[in-house]
Design an enzyme around this catalytic site. Structure first.
Site, PDB file in Angstrom:
ATOM      1  N   GLY A   1     -14.791 -89.330 -27.626  1.00 24.52           N
ATOM      2  CA  GLY A   1     -14.978 -90.063 -28.870  1.00 24.52           C
ATOM      3  C   GLY A   1     -13.689 -90.039 -29.683  1.00 24.52           C
ATOM      4  O   GLY A   1     -13.001 -89.019 -29.755  1.00 24.52           O
TER       5      GLY A   1
ATOM      6  N   GLY B   1     -23.390 -96.315 -20.541  1.00 25.59           N
ATOM      7  CA  GLY B   1     -22.019 -96.073 -20.061  1.00 25.59           C
ATOM      8  C   GLY B   1     -22.071 -95.005 -18.982  1.00 25.59           C
ATOM      9  O   GLY B   1     -23.140 -94.736 -18.410  1.00 25.59           O
TER      10      GLY B   1
ATOM     11  N   ILE C   1     -21.909 -91.776 -19.180  1.00 25.41           N
ATOM     12  CA  ILE C   1     -22.794 -90.638 -19.477  1.00 25.41           C
ATOM     13  C   ILE C   1     -24.251 -91.083 -19.361  1.00 25.41           C
ATOM     14  O   ILE C   1     -25.085 -90.382 -18.771  1.00 25.41           O
ATOM     15  CB  ILE C   1     -22.492 -90.051 -20.870  1.00 25.41           C
ATOM     16  CG1 ILE C   1     -21.061 -89.504 -20.920  1.00 25.41           C
ATOM     17  CG2 ILE C   1     -23.488 -88.948 -21.234  1.00 25.41           C
ATOM     18  CD1 ILE C   1     -20.597 -89.039 -22.295  1.00 25.41           C
TER      19      ILE C   1
ATOM     20  N   ARG D   1     -22.990 -89.087 -31.530  1.00 22.27           N
ATOM     21  CA  ARG D   1     -22.420 -88.630 -32.795  1.00 22.27           C
ATOM     22  C   ARG D   1     -23.539 -88.566 -33.831  1.00 22.27           C
ATOM     23  O   ARG D   1     -24.420 -89.432 -33.855  1.00 22.27           O
ATOM     24  CB  ARG D   1     -21.329 -89.597 -33.297  1.00 22.27           C
ATOM     25  CG  ARG D   1     -20.017 -89.533 -32.544  1.00 22.27           C
ATOM     26  CD  ARG D   1     -19.270 -88.211 -32.798  1.00 22.27           C
ATOM     27  NE  ARG D   1     -18.016 -88.121 -32.083  1.00 22.27           N
ATOM     28  CZ  ARG D   1     -17.860 -87.559 -30.878  1.00 22.27           C
ATOM     29  NH1 ARG D   1     -18.895 -87.038 -30.249  1.00 22.27           N
ATOM     30  NH2 ARG D   1     -16.670 -87.503 -30.311  1.00 22.27           N
TER      31      ARG D   1
ATOM     32  N   HIS E   1     -23.063 -79.095 -31.089  1.00 21.71           N
ATOM     33  CA  HIS E   1     -22.093 -80.033 -30.496  1.00 21.71           C
ATOM     34  C   HIS E   1     -21.288 -79.360 -29.380  1.00 21.71           C
ATOM     35  O   HIS E   1     -20.063 -79.221 -29.476  1.00 21.71           O
ATOM     36  CB  HIS E   1     -21.161 -80.614 -31.566  1.00 21.71           C
ATOM     37  CG  HIS E   1     -20.475 -81.877 -31.106  1.00 21.71           C
ATOM     38  ND1 HIS E   1     -20.010 -82.841 -31.955  1.00 21.71           N
ATOM     39  CD2 HIS E   1     -20.177 -82.337 -29.862  1.00 21.71           C
ATOM     40  CE1 HIS E   1     -19.450 -83.825 -31.270  1.00 21.71           C
ATOM     41  NE2 HIS E   1     -19.545 -83.533 -29.982  1.00 21.71           N
TER      42      HIS E   1
ATOM     43  N   GLY F   1     -21.811 -80.338 -26.006  1.00 18.92           N
ATOM     44  CA  GLY F   1     -22.055 -81.138 -24.791  1.00 18.92           C
ATOM     45  C   GLY F   1     -20.985 -80.959 -23.728  1.00 18.92           C
ATOM     46  O   GLY F   1     -21.286 -80.868 -22.537  1.00 18.92           O
ATOM     47  N   SER F   2     -19.734 -80.905 -24.141  1.00 15.87           N
ATOM     48  CA  SER F   2     -18.648 -80.793 -23.149  1.00 15.87           C
ATOM     49  C   SER F   2     -18.166 -79.352 -22.983  1.00 15.87           C
ATOM     50  O   SER F   2     -17.157 -79.105 -22.317  1.00 15.87           O
ATOM     51  CB  SER F   2     -17.472 -81.675 -23.587  1.00 15.87           C
ATOM     52  OG  SER F   2     -16.893 -81.166 -24.772  1.00 15.87           O
TER      53      SER F   2
HETATM   54  O1  LIG Z   1     -15.557 -85.693 -26.222  1.00 12.46           O
HETATM   55  C1  LIG Z   1     -16.381 -85.985 -27.078  1.00 12.46           C
HETATM   56  O2  LIG Z   1     -16.304 -87.024 -27.748  1.00 12.46           O
HETATM   57  C2  LIG Z   1     -17.498 -85.076 -27.323  1.00 12.46           C
HETATM   58  O3  LIG Z   1     -18.186 -85.206 -28.290  1.00 12.46           O
HETATM   59  C3  LIG Z   1     -17.763 -84.006 -26.329  1.00 12.46           C
HETATM   60  O4  LIG Z   1     -18.888 -83.253 -26.606  1.00 12.46           O
END
Ligand SMILES: O=C(O)C(=O)CO
Length: 320
Positions: free
Chosen positions: A78, A156, A158, A238, A286, A288-289
């Site tokens: 993002g 997309g 994901i 987001r 937050h 996720g990654s």
């Molecule tokens: O890479 C991003 O935009 C994220 O929000 C990863 O969690």
């Protein structure tokens, strides 16, 4: 060897990307603390910026950096916190980190989908509060994912990875919506529908769209009112895509069954926020990654984008 000056905005960034920069002729300045003041103090005269911050990258920072600064590597998929117009206007090249985090973020979406549908947070609270209703057969019943309809907003990479995973849970039908029908949707056996149809028919609504002026607060009171009362809402994109007070109302009033959120507003969420008081919300901060391999891959990809940008080559994953 060239000595390109690269400013890295966050001291907690994975070292592998920084090593790659150093091995390829860059002089790396790593800020001791991540703050706007520190960035402004250190950005003047650099050739590139490794943007590993949630801080807004705007005209002021670009002005202080100077006209020689022509390359930015954003260490996230993002880039809503970067002023793209200003970056374009100055002919700066920007890369981000899509693809390498698809699996980790899709895993998080599945985790939240299951956790919210099976009332994981509420169950834990019941144990803590000594409210465990032993052998009450109608107690703590959740929603089934087998035989359900799952709606993905934003198919997309994901979104596609989420569908691939959820197939193993015997979902009956996948719906998706977005700007246009996609060949990938047909390959996955997912049906393209309008947002209204998706909201009305889905048992699980999973949001995976980037934050733009179009998606800002798209999940509002009207959106939630169209969902089934038994439906579960999941957001891994987001927080600002959601009108959060409207979501809180929907969860309190039984307009929807539950929510699983990896993103919220603001971040960090203050510990006294209303969302934390709701039993039917599963929250993650937050992350996720946030796996070891994914974060290393992001750092490496950001460094590769910067190096290619500095050499005048096409970035691996260019934004502009
Ligand atoms: O890479 C991003 O935009 C994220 O929000 C990863 O969690």
């Amino acid at each position: 060897m060239n000595r390109w000056k690269v400013l890295v905005t966050n001291p907690t960034i994975q070292q592998c990307g920084l090593n790659l920069l150093r091995e390829n002729g860059c002089q790396v300045t790593l800020l001791a603390i991540e703050s706007r003041e520190e960035i402004l103090k250190n950005v003047k005269g650099v050739d590139a910026i490794f943007w590993a911050s949630g801080i807004s990258l705007d005209a002021e920072i670009l002005d202080v950096a100077g006209p020689q600064m022509k390359v930015i590597g954003c260490n996230s998929a993002g880039y809503n916190h970067l002023d793209i117009q200003e970056i374009k206007k100055r002919g700066i090249r920007l890369g981000n980190t899509p693809n390498v985090l698809d699996d980790a973020v899709a895993d998080m979406a599945v985790l939240l989908t299951l956790a919210a549908s099976r009332r994981l947070h509420e169950g834990r609270l019941k144990i803590e509060r000594n409210e465990w209703e032993f052998y009450k057969w109608g107690w703590m019943l959740g929603q089934d994912i087998a035989n359900s309809t799952v709606g993905i907003i934003g198919l997309g990479n994901i979104g596609q990875a989420i569908v691939e995973r959820l197939k193993a849970f015997k979902v009956k039908q996948f719906l998706y919506t977005g700007h246009r029908e996609k060949p990938e949707g047909a390959k996955l056996g997912a049906k393209f529908v309008s947002l209204n149809t998706l909201l009305e028919e889905s048992d699980f609504v999973v949001v995976v769209v980037p934050l733009t002026s179009e998606t800002k607060e798209m999940c509002n009171q009207e959106f939630f009112s169209k969902m089934k009362k038994t439906a579960v809402f999941v957001n891994v994109s987001r927080g600002q895509v959601v009108d959060q007070p409207a979501l809180i109302d929907a969860l309190k009033n039984g307009t929807i069954f539950a929510a699983g959120l990896d993103v919220m507003t603001p971040e960090p969420l203050p510990p006294d926020n209303e969302l934390l008081k709701l039993p039917n919300v599963v929250l993650a901060p937050h992350v996720g990654s946030a796996t070891i391999n994914t974060r290393d891959a992001m750092s490496n990809l950001t460094a590769q984008n910067i190096l290619r940008g500095l050499r005048g080559e096409e970035m691996v994953t260019p934004v502009v």
